[in-house]
Design an enzyme around this catalytic site. Structure first.
Site, PDB file in Angstrom:
ATOM      1  N   ASP A  25       0.861  -1.169   0.000  1.00  0.00           N
ATOM      2  CA  ASP A  25       0.000   0.000   0.000  1.00  0.00           C
ATOM      3  C   ASP A  25       0.911   1.237   0.000  1.00  0.00           C
ATOM      4  OD1 ASP A  25      -2.168   1.776   0.741  1.00  0.00           O
ATOM      5  OD2 ASP A  25      -1.412   1.636   2.808  1.00  0.00           O
ATOM      6  N   PHE A  26       0.344   2.414  -0.223  1.00  0.00           N
ATOM      7  CA  PHE A  26       1.164   3.632  -0.198  1.00  0.00           C
ATOM      8  C   PHE A  26       0.947   4.449   1.091  1.00  0.00           C
ATOM      9  CE2 PHE A  26       2.031   8.115  -1.216  1.00  0.00           C
ATOM     10  CZ  PHE A  26       3.370   8.001  -1.545  1.00  0.00           C
TER      11      PHE A  26
HETATM   12 MG    MG Z   1      -2.804   2.973   3.685  1.00  0.00          MG
END
Ligand code: MG
Length: 267
Positions: A25-26
């Site tokens: 995820d970022f």
């Molecule tokens: Mg996140």
């Protein structure tokens, strides 16, 4: 809870199985949580580690709710695969692909953005049109929960009128095309397409749980060896503790883990 050094060894060992991938995820995982989503920056130590890991691994991918354009601009590594809008689009080695069915909703989303902006003029509400989806952030509202109670029903009505799906995230409402794509199906598709046998996934939020559950399922079925790493922060959902295989503490925990894993794989 394992000692961090043991976890790095566990991850490095898993990533000796080929083909192998690291997917993440970022926001909240590779970048710190910030008041406005536009201020999010990849943690420099993480960017360095990802650049080095991309040389060892078959796949390094970022799976995010942001648009591909947005996340590519924030990361800036050309040998990373970017999967954006929760799997509706991706950028891979110079090639951009979009889920064709999603394109039909692009004008609807633009209409909703306009209509919402006309109807709601609350301070601290930030509308972000991401072409294939729309986010309404309320983190900066004076009273975020009151703002959510006010805008929730308005977005619900717009979603049903324009046949969009309304999803609630962390201090954000999202409107998406009503297609069965999420981080889980996007990750599973990536695993199949690259024939990955070993996968490490990192994430901190509710939408990452879909990816973790999908990956655990692939592992149970014997398709991959996998490890789900939950990134603990103040806003992580309680289920993260039970769905993830192991937890690390925040973006700093991710940075030190990735750096150690890279050093172990470089030996
Ligand atoms: Mg996140």
């Amino acid at each position: 809870m394992e000692a961090p050094e043991d976890l790095a060894q566990q991850v490095a060992k898993l990533l000796t199985i080929q083909p192998r991938g690291l997917c993440s995820d970022f926001d909240g995982t590779l970048s710190r949580i910030v008041p406005s989503p536009d201020e999010a920056r990849i943690e420099p130590a993480i960017r360095d580690a990802l650049a080095r890991l991309a040389r060892h691994l078959d796949v390094v991918a970022i799976v995010t709710g942001r648009s591909v354009d947005d996340v590519r601009r924030r990361v800036g590594l050309s040998d990373v695969i970017y999967i954006g809008n929760h799997g509706l689009e991706r950028w891979e080695r110079g090639e951009y692909l979009v889920e064709p069915q999603a394109l039909a909703y692009v004008p609807h989303l633009a209409d909703v953005a306009r209509e919402f902006a006309d109807r709601v003029q609350l301070p601290g509400i930030n509308v972000e049109l991401k072409r294939l989806s729309l986010s309404v952030h309320y983190r900066r509202a004076l009273d975020p929960e009151a703002a959510a109670r006010q805008i929730g029903p308005i977005l619900e009505a717009l979603a049903s009128r324009y046949q969009l799906r309304l999803v609630r995230g962390r201090m954000v409402f999202e409107l998406r095309p009503p297609l069965d794509r999420d981080k889980g199906s996007a990750l599973a598709e990536l695993v199949v397409r690259h024939g990955l046998r070993a996968v490490v996934f990192l994430g901190d939020d509710r939408t990452d749980l879909d990816a973790m559950r999908h990956l655990a399922q692939l592992r149970e079925q014997g398709h991959v060896q996998a490890l789900n790493i939950g990134v603990r922060n103040e806003e992580a959902p309680p289920e993260l503790t039970t769905v993830a295989d192991v937890l690390v503490d925040g973006v700093d925990g991710v940075a030190s883990l990735l750096d150690r894993v890279d050093r172990l794989l470089s030996r």
